[in-house]
Design an enzyme around this catalytic site. Sequence first.
Site: not given
Ligand code: IMP
Ligand code: MG
Length: 179
Positions: A100, A103, A152, A165
Amino acid sequence: MREQDLDRILITEENIKERVAELGCEIDNYYEGKEILLITLLNGAIVFTADLIRNIRRPLLLDTLRARSYGTGSTSSGAPEITGDLRLPIEGADVLLVDDILDTGNTLSRAVTELKERNPASLRTCVLLDKKERRQTPFEANWVGFEIPDHFVVGYGLDYAERYRHFPYVGILKPEMYS
Ligand code: IMP
Ligand code: MG
């Protein structure tokens, strides 16, 4: 009213629909003559994946993985755990990993490292959203729906504590909802 917990809608249903159709075309062009093994990361990517695959015309196999980096909060633990059993063999497959949102980059870089150990013929990534300024682990996805600023967001599969969701658009959650 479902908008009451949101500051505003960031990406409308219509914008998402158009962009997902474009991504489907780009992915089709890239995988000409190939079969795609699409691996989607549960739960966040399910809505995006459901729409994306209906815009892909190449032969396609679907499998799932689960990655946990958030628990039920809004800040990443930094050490995502990739769980769940893939049912389909990866060796020699043209794998497209779908999430999705990109981040910190921790989840996708971990998942890519683990999948590469199983010798796919190719491994590419597609995300709906990219919050570039939040990156901790350098990572670029091959296909990105939208680059977004550091807010967020929820909806279209993305949650806060498993809520929101089902919203058909992506919205910015009011900070007081998670502080
Ligand atoms: P990363 O490992 O920090 O890149 O995070 C990826 C996961 O963090 C995504 O698959 C989401 O589940 C969650 N995530 C990161 N940012 C957001 C946000 O703004 N809203 C909701 N979920 C997020
Ligand atoms: Mg996720």
